[in-house]
Design an enzyme around this catalytic site. Structure first.
Site: not given
Length: 307
Positions: A116, A215, A277
Site C-alpha cells: 500500500s 494494484e 489489498h
C-alpha cells in the site's frame, strides 16, 4: 533493470523491528500481530513512535521526523534481521526524504515488508539502496492477522523462500489480459503511489526490463485511468517487459480500462494475480529477476526471494 541485492532469509530466534512509516496503528491489532511473529519464533521489537498520532493530522502515525527516525534506526540496527511495517495508510512520502540514505546504504541489507503506502519506500529502497524488498502483509492488518493463506505465504517466503520460487496466481485468478511470457525484474506496488512518485527527486525514471506489479484499493475508474495515463505519458512504462495485475478491492470494474491503457504496450499482462489489498494476498518479492507466464498465471523467480 538489474536484480537487486537480496537480504538473508530469517532464522528462528531472529530479532525483527516493527515500524509505522505511514498511518496510526490500532493497539489491539498490533499486539495480535506481535503474537503471530512470536509464534513464528521471532523476537519483535516495536519502534519508539509506532503508537504515536500526529498532533494536527490524525491520519499520520506521529511526526514525520519521528517516523523517519524509527525506520532509519531499525534499518541500521545490527541486531535486527528484518523491518516489518505495521500498516499503510498515508505518510511514507512525507518522511522518505528525511532519511539518511548514506547511513542506510552502509547498513547490512535486511528483510523489509509492507504494501500500500509502503510502495513509496519499496521504490526508494530499490533506487537508493539497491536492495530487494517484499510486497506483503503488514503486522497490524487483517490479512496478517486472520488469513491463513496470506500468513503462510509470507512465512514461507521469510524462512523457506526456495519453496515459493514459483508463485501461482490465487485460485480463480491469473486471467489473461494479454497472452505470452516475459522475463524481467519485479518492481511496483500500489498504482496511485507509483503515479505520485513520478518525477520526484530520487525516483525511478524507467521500467525498462522490468516486470511491473500493479494494484490499488477504493478507486473509481477515471482515477485509475488518470494514474495509468500519467505513467504512460511520463515514460515510466517505456520498455517494460510484462505486467502482473493484483487486486483492485473496492474499485470500479476495470478490465476494459486496463486493456485499453496497457494492451498497447505489446507485453504479456496477467490479471487478478492475488497480491495487494485483496483478501489472502500473496507476498511478491520486488527487485528479483524472474519469468511471467501470463497464460499459466505464474511468476517463476530465478532465485529465491531471500538468500
Amino acid at each position: 533493470m538489474r536484480p537487486l541485492r537480496r537480504p538473508e532469509r530469517l532464522a528462528p530466534g531472529a530479532r525483527v523491528a516493527v515500524v509505522a512509516p505511514s498511518g496510526p496503528v490500532p493497539e489491539d491489532a498490533l499486539q495480535t500481530g506481535l503474537d503471530i511473529l512470536r509464534g513464528w519464533d521471532l523476537e519483535p521489537v516495536v519502534a519508539p513512535h509506532v503508537m504515536d498520532t500526529h498532533g494536527e493530522f490524525d491520519y499520520l502515525a506521529g511526526a514525520d521526523a519521528d517516523r523517519a527516525a524509527d525506520l532509519q534506526r531499525a534499518w541500521c540496527d545490527r541486531e535486527s534481521a528484518a523491518v516489518f511495517c505495521a500498516r499503510g495508510g498515508y505518510g511514507a512520502q512525507r518522511m522518505v526524504d528525511l532519511l539518511d540514505w548514506d547511513a542506510m546504504r552502509a547498513a547490512r541489507p535486511k528483510v523489509f515488508v509492507g504494501y500500500s503506502d509502503i510502495t513509496a519506500l519499496h521504490e526508494a529502497f530499490a533506487v537508493r539502496l539497491g536492495v530487494s524488498t517484499l510486497h506483503g502483509p503488514m503486522v497490524a492488518t487483517a490479512d496478517f492477522l486472520k488469513n491463513p493463506r496470506a500468513q503462510e505465504h509470507l512465512r514461507a517466503t521469510l524462512f523457506e523462500p526456495e519453496t515459493v520460487r514459483v508463485i501461482p496466481a490465487v485460485e480463480g485468478g491469473g486471467g489473461v489480459l494479454v497472452p505470452g511470457t516475459a522475463r524481467g525484474v519485479t518492481f511496483g506496488g500500489c498504482l496511485s503511489l507509483l503515479a505520485a512518485d513520478l518525477g520526484a527527486a530520487g525516483a525511478r525514471s524507467s521500467a525498462r526490463g522490468g516486470l511491473l506489479c500493479l494494484e490499488d484499493v477504493g478507486e473509481e475508474a477515471y482515477r485509475i485511468d488518470r494514474y495509468l495515463t500519467q505513467l504512460l505519458r511520463g515514460g515510466l512504462l517505456d520498455g517494460v517487459s510484462g505486467i502482473l495485475l493484483g487486486s483492485w478491492s473496492d474499485c470500479d470494474p476495470l478490465r476494459a480500462l486496463l486493456l485499453d491503457r496497457l494492451g498497447g504496450l505489446g507485453v504479456p499482462v496477467t490479471e487478478d494475480f492475488g497480491f495487494g489489498h485483496g483478501e489472502g494476498s500473496l507476498t511478491v518479492p520486488l527487485g528479483v529477476a524472474g519469468q511471467l507466464d501470463a497464460d499459466a498465471g505464474t511468476l517463476t523467480l530465478d532465485v529465491p526471494a531471500l538468500s
